[in-house]
Design a protein around this motif. Structure first.
Motif, PDB file in Angstrom:
ATOM      1  N   ARG A   1      93.912  80.054  82.544  1.00 28.74           N
ATOM      2  CA  ARG A   1      95.228  79.675  83.064  1.00 28.74           C
ATOM      3  C   ARG A   1      95.559  78.209  82.814  1.00 28.74           C
ATOM      4  O   ARG A   1      96.709  77.800  82.939  1.00 28.74           O
ATOM      5  CB  ARG A   1      95.290  79.957  84.568  1.00 28.74           C
ATOM      6  CG  ARG A   1      94.291  79.168  85.376  1.00 28.74           C
ATOM      7  CD  ARG A   1      94.126  79.710  86.777  1.00 28.74           C
ATOM      8  NE  ARG A   1      95.278  79.477  87.626  1.00 28.74           N
ATOM      9  CZ  ARG A   1      95.423  79.975  88.848  1.00 28.74           C
ATOM     10  NH1 ARG A   1      94.466  80.750  89.344  1.00 28.74           N
ATOM     11  NH2 ARG A   1      96.479  79.715  89.565  1.00 28.74           N
TER      12      ARG A   1
ATOM     13  N   GLU B   1      93.804  84.553  95.642  1.00 35.58           N
ATOM     14  CA  GLU B   1      94.854  83.542  95.771  1.00 35.58           C
ATOM     15  C   GLU B   1      96.143  84.011  95.111  1.00 35.58           C
ATOM     16  O   GLU B   1      97.247  83.793  95.637  1.00 35.58           O
ATOM     17  CB  GLU B   1      94.395  82.223  95.140  1.00 35.58           C
ATOM     18  CG  GLU B   1      93.347  81.480  95.947  1.00 35.58           C
ATOM     19  CD  GLU B   1      92.876  80.219  95.260  1.00 35.58           C
ATOM     20  OE1 GLU B   1      92.239  79.383  95.932  1.00 35.58           O
ATOM     21  OE2 GLU B   1      93.126  80.064  94.043  1.00 35.58           O
ATOM     22  N   ASP B   2      96.016  84.659  93.959  1.00 38.95           N
ATOM     23  CA  ASP B   2      97.196  85.137  93.237  1.00 38.95           C
ATOM     24  C   ASP B   2      97.917  86.251  93.994  1.00 38.95           C
ATOM     25  O   ASP B   2      99.156  86.362  93.934  1.00 38.95           O
ATOM     26  CB  ASP B   2      96.801  85.640  91.844  1.00 38.95           C
ATOM     27  CG  ASP B   2      96.360  84.503  90.916  1.00 38.95           C
ATOM     28  OD1 ASP B   2      96.739  83.351  91.186  1.00 38.95           O
ATOM     29  OD2 ASP B   2      95.642  84.784  89.931  1.00 38.95           O
TER      30      ASP B   2
ATOM     31  N   THR C   1      88.979  84.029  96.290  1.00 41.02           N
ATOM     32  CA  THR C   1      88.737  83.931  94.850  1.00 41.02           C
ATOM     33  C   THR C   1      90.086  83.674  94.169  1.00 41.02           C
ATOM     34  O   THR C   1      91.146  83.710  94.807  1.00 41.02           O
ATOM     35  CB  THR C   1      88.139  85.227  94.298  1.00 41.02           C
ATOM     36  OG1 THR C   1      89.089  86.291  94.505  1.00 41.02           O
ATOM     37  CG2 THR C   1      86.835  85.567  95.001  1.00 41.02           C
ATOM     38  N   ALA C   2      90.054  83.433  92.869  1.00 41.07           N
ATOM     39  CA  ALA C   2      91.298  83.193  92.126  1.00 41.07           C
ATOM     40  C   ALA C   2      92.205  84.413  92.201  1.00 41.07           C
ATOM     41  O   ALA C   2      93.425  84.293  92.359  1.00 41.07           O
ATOM     42  CB  ALA C   2      90.965  82.852  90.674  1.00 41.07           C
TER      43      ALA C   2
ATOM     44  N   THR D   1      83.018  79.459  91.369  1.00 44.37           N
ATOM     45  CA  THR D   1      83.718  78.182  91.237  1.00 44.37           C
ATOM     46  C   THR D   1      82.693  77.051  91.202  1.00 44.37           C
ATOM     47  O   THR D   1      81.881  76.898  92.114  1.00 44.37           O
ATOM     48  CB  THR D   1      84.703  77.961  92.393  1.00 44.37           C
ATOM     49  OG1 THR D   1      85.738  78.958  92.305  1.00 44.37           O
ATOM     50  CG2 THR D   1      85.350  76.591  92.327  1.00 44.37           C
TER      51      THR D   1
ATOM     52  N   ALA E   1      89.101  77.846  82.915  1.00 42.31           N
ATOM     53  CA  ALA E   1      89.828  79.100  83.124  1.00 42.31           C
ATOM     54  C   ALA E   1      90.942  79.220  82.092  1.00 42.31           C
ATOM     55  O   ALA E   1      91.489  78.212  81.620  1.00 42.31           O
ATOM     56  CB  ALA E   1      90.418  79.158  84.530  1.00 42.31           C
TER      57      ALA E   1
ATOM     58  N   TYR F   1      86.469  77.931  87.160  1.00 40.35           N
ATOM     59  CA  TYR F   1      87.459  78.125  88.218  1.00 40.35           C
ATOM     60  C   TYR F   1      87.529  79.589  88.647  1.00 40.35           C
ATOM     61  O   TYR F   1      87.846  80.469  87.857  1.00 40.35           O
ATOM     62  CB  TYR F   1      88.837  77.665  87.730  1.00 40.35           C
ATOM     63  CG  TYR F   1      89.924  77.803  88.764  1.00 40.35           C
ATOM     64  CD1 TYR F   1      90.186  76.785  89.674  1.00 40.35           C
ATOM     65  CD2 TYR F   1      90.689  78.964  88.853  1.00 40.35           C
ATOM     66  CE1 TYR F   1      91.178  76.907  90.631  1.00 40.35           C
ATOM     67  CE2 TYR F   1      91.685  79.100  89.804  1.00 40.35           C
ATOM     68  CZ  TYR F   1      91.920  78.067  90.690  1.00 40.35           C
ATOM     69  OH  TYR F   1      92.900  78.214  91.644  1.00 40.35           O
ATOM     70  N   ASP F   2      87.210  79.819  89.917  1.00 40.14           N
ATOM     71  CA  ASP F   2      87.396  81.153  90.494  1.00 40.14           C
ATOM     72  C   ASP F   2      87.903  81.016  91.926  1.00 40.14           C
ATOM     73  O   ASP F   2      87.363  81.603  92.854  1.00 40.14           O
ATOM     74  CB  ASP F   2      86.090  81.953  90.465  1.00 40.14           C
ATOM     75  CG  ASP F   2      86.314  83.410  90.891  1.00 40.14           C
ATOM     76  OD1 ASP F   2      87.467  83.889  90.794  1.00 40.14           O
ATOM     77  OD2 ASP F   2      85.358  84.055  91.349  1.00 40.14           O
ATOM     78  N   GLY F   3      88.949  80.205  92.093  1.00 41.73           N
ATOM     79  CA  GLY F   3      89.573  80.056  93.404  1.00 41.73           C
ATOM     80  C   GLY F   3      88.925  79.009  94.284  1.00 41.73           C
ATOM     81  O   GLY F   3      87.827  78.517  94.026  1.00 41.73           O
TER      82      GLY F   3
END
Length: 280
Positions: A96, A219-220, A215-216, A60, A94, A148-150
């Motif tokens: 998303r 989080e998901d 991390t992303a 991130t 990212a 972006y990685d969380g």
């Protein structure tokens, strides 16, 4: 464990690691990713900013630029300046995210940053007033995610604080005869920062298990997240919990204790970098 099982059943894949008190990237549950910060002109990125910083939290990556401008104070706040934070999540950071107007996540992050500034009193708006009812500083704080990685919030607060500590404001006075402002670019003073807030985020797995700096992907898969903001005195500035699994008082206290420790680590890192770039 195969990459196939990670794709087909990602939650079960993670649970196998969590049972062993570790994560797929090799970190322990309470371990942060490698954290780095670059402050000021050494970035060679935002030459027009009055203060800037680049923060990396694992993959991130967030950059913050602060631009100071002069404006008239609001009528109902004649002795105060303005602080305008804005978080951007461009499509390049990212898959998303999409180009266009700020999405819900970017708006929520911007509001979070605004709340941290207000609740922590890191900058007192009265300090930004130059002449009561006539002139004040406006600080535009643009925080842009490059990768972006969380854990966007931790990185954003860190980048904001680092960039603000890099700001030097020129001396400004109002000429009594002409009523115009006069800016002395040869005489600059550091921005007055009253408090140093640091954010520490946790992901909640299966309603009970806490892991730091998610991390992303984490989080998901999590059943909830919580972000604790503390200052250098160990004072709780903010608790941000956007729904999800509830936390017991004991779990919340664990988070606060870890956040206080994390604050010391971040403050030490910022001080070290600033010392290295300060002319001797």
């Amino acid at each position: 464990l195969s990459a196939c099982s990670r794709t087909v059943e990602p939650l079960e894949y993670y649970r196998r690691f969590l049972k062993e008190n570790c994560r797929p990237d090799g970190r322990e549950l309470g371990e942060f990713r490698t954290t780095t910060v670059n402050i000021g002109k050494c970035l060679c990125s935002i030459t027009t900013a009055d203060g800037s910083a680049l923060v990396k939290l694992g993959n991130t990556t967030v950059i913050c630029g602060v631009k100071a401008e002069l404006a008239a104070p609001a009528v109902d706040s004649a002795n105060k300046g303005y602080i305008v934070p804005n978080v951007e999540l461009p499509s390049l950071c990212a898959e998303r995210f999409r180009s266009g107007p700020p999405g819900e996540e970017a708006q929520a992050a911007s509001q979070f940053i605004a709340d941290v500034i207000e609740n922590s009193q890191m900058i007192v708006k009265e300090d930004l007033c130059i002449a009561n009812g006539k002139l004040a500083w406006v600080l535009y704080c643009d925080i842009i995610c490059l990768d972006y990685d969380g854990n966007l919030l931790d990185a954003s607060v860190f980048a904001l604080l680092s960039a603000l500590k890099n700001v030097q404001l020129p001396l400004v006075a109002i000429n009594e005869e002409t009523g115009l402002s006069e800016v002395n670019l040869k005489q600059k003073n550091p921005l007055i920062i009253r408090k140093h807030p640091v954010a520490t985020s946790f992901a909640i797995f299966d309603d009970t298990l806490l892991i730091v700096d998610p991390t992303a992907e984490e989080e998901d898969l999590a059943t909830g997240t919580v972000t604790i903001v503390t200052d250098e005195e160990g004072r709780l500035c903010s608790v941000h919990k956007p729904g999800g699994s509830p936390l017991t008082g004991a779990k919340l206290q664990d988070c606060i204790t870890r956040a206080i420790t994390r604050h010391k680590e971040i403050k030490k890192l910022i001080d070290k970098v600033i010392k290295s770039i300060t002319p001797k």
